[in-house]
Design a protein around this motif. Structure first.
Motif, mmCIF file in Angstrom:
data_model
loop_
_atom_site.group_PDB
_atom_site.id
_atom_site.type_symbol
_atom_site.label_atom_id
_atom_site.label_comp_id
_atom_site.label_asym_id
_atom_site.label_seq_id
_atom_site.Cartn_x
_atom_site.Cartn_y
_atom_site.Cartn_z
ATOM 1 N N GLU A 58 18.404 -17.272 -41.436
ATOM 2 C CA GLU A 58 18.151 -17.784 -40.083
ATOM 3 C C GLU A 58 18.611 -19.232 -39.934
ATOM 4 N N LYS A 86 15.306 -14.310 -45.672
ATOM 5 C CA LYS A 86 15.410 -14.233 -44.208
ATOM 6 C C LYS A 86 15.401 -15.625 -43.582
ATOM 7 N N LEU A 87 14.564 -16.520 -44.098
ATOM 8 C CA LEU A 87 14.519 -17.890 -43.570
ATOM 9 C C LEU A 87 15.833 -18.627 -43.835
#
Length: 76
Positions: free
Chosen positions: A39, A35-36
């Motif tokens: 992002e 997810k990081l």
């Protein structure tokens, strides 16, 4: 490799993230790392606008261009 630690995660948030990781057949660390990376890989609107602002070639600013478009639409 650098690491990140996040403290004071609300229990409800932690539970939801652990469940999502499990459904993805990933550890919580693997899930959050993905997810990081996702992002960080897409620029924010502010970053895009900053890049546009740094480009040369136009005779008016971005703000002036937006105002001209709005004025043109209002005159329809």
């Amino acid at each position: 490799m650098p690491s990140i630690q996040i403290k004071d995660v609300p229990p409800e948030t932690h539970a939801v993230l652990r469940e999502r990781a499990a459904r993805s057949r990933q550890s919580l660390q693997e899930y959050l790392l993905a997810k990081l990376i996702e992002e960080a890989s897409a620029p924010t609107l502010d970053e895009v606008l900053d890049r546009i602002d740094m480009m040369s070639g136009g005779s008016i600013s971005f703000v002036e261009a937006v105002e001209a478009v709005h004025a043109g639409r209002a005159g329809r």
